[in-house]
Design a protein around this motif. Structure first.
Motif, PDB file in Angstrom:
ATOM      1  N   SER A 118       0.835  -1.200   0.000  1.00 14.70           N
ATOM      2  CA  SER A 118       0.000   0.000   0.000  1.00 14.70           C
ATOM      3  C   SER A 118       0.870   1.250   0.000  1.00 14.70           C
ATOM      4  CB  SER A 118      -0.923  -0.017   1.223  1.00 14.70           C
ATOM      5  OG  SER A 118      -1.832   1.046   1.169  1.00 14.70           O
ATOM      6  N   ARG A 119       1.918   1.236   0.795  1.00 12.94           N
ATOM      7  CA  ARG A 119       2.865   2.378   0.811  1.00 12.94           C
ATOM      8  C   ARG A 119       3.563   2.518  -0.533  1.00 12.94           C
ATOM      9  NH1 ARG A 119       5.548   1.637   6.809  1.00 12.94           N
ATOM     10  NH2 ARG A 119       3.713   2.351   7.954  1.00 12.94           N
ATOM     11  N   ARG A 120       3.961   1.401  -1.125  1.00 11.63           N
ATOM     12  CA  ARG A 120       4.636   1.465  -2.431  1.00 11.63           C
ATOM     13  C   ARG A 120       3.699   2.017  -3.495  1.00 11.63           C
ATOM     14  NH1 ARG A 120       5.453  -0.755  -7.089  1.00 11.63           N
ATOM     15  NH2 ARG A 120       3.911  -2.381  -6.882  1.00 11.63           N
ATOM     16  N   ARG A 166       3.401   5.806  -3.002  1.00 15.15           N
ATOM     17  CA  ARG A 166       4.583   6.534  -3.495  1.00 15.15           C
ATOM     18  C   ARG A 166       4.584   6.589  -5.013  1.00 15.15           C
ATOM     19  NH1 ARG A 166       7.217   3.565   0.516  1.00 15.15           N
ATOM     20  NH2 ARG A 166       7.940   2.088  -1.035  1.00 15.15           N
TER      21      ARG A 166
END
Length: 154
Positions: free
Chosen positions: A129-131, A134
């Motif tokens: 989810s973070r990737r 970004r």
């Protein structure tokens, strides 16, 4: 080919586990070939194995299909599919007359295995989810915005 990332790799492993581990555990004389089980009990065991295989396939499809952009929605689908079997397995002990193992066995790996796979799925979801976040922010920035980041204006 979609990008191989840590989150996708972990969800791929747990989807494969969801597809196959019930067959490893149940395709034997203690379950599907158990002469003491009724045909209907074997039917439900077979149904459970098939549900695991189907959920694992849905997870793999959501992870690796080529149509559309990789998104939070597909990540949620893949994580949900890779998790549902294990959540339902944990809930099964709360039904009347159920047990984790039949005598003479005493060791019950299901809770620890389900917890480990669910923890890996949660970790994979957070990492991926973070990737995705970004990568989405980077795509939104225009080349002019990127060049302005490095320069200072009076």
């Amino acid at each position: 080919m979609p990008k191989i990332s840590t989150g996708r790799a972990l969800l791929t492993l747990t989807s494969l586990a969801t597809m196959s581990l019930a067959y490893v555990a149940d395709w034997n004389e203690t379950h599907i070939y158990n002469p003491d089980w009724t045909s209907h009990a074997k039917f439900h065991n077979a149904q459970t194995m098939s549900v695991g295989a189907a959920l694992g396939l849905v997870g793999l499809y959501a992870l690796w299909m080529r149509r559309g952009a990789w998104s939070h929605s597909r990540l949620q689908l893949a994580t949900g599919a890779a998790s549902l079997y294990w959540i339902t397995q944990l809930s099964a002990i709360f039904y009347p007359g159920t047990a984790l193992v039949d005598p003479p066995r005493t060791f019950a790996p299901q809770p620890a295995l389900a917890a480990a796979i669910l923890a890996l799925n949660a970790l994979a979801y957070v990492v991926e989810s973070r990737r995705i976040g970004r990568s989405t922010r980077q795509r939104r920035m225009k080349p002019a915005d990127l060049s302005a980041v490095g320069s200072s204006s009076p």
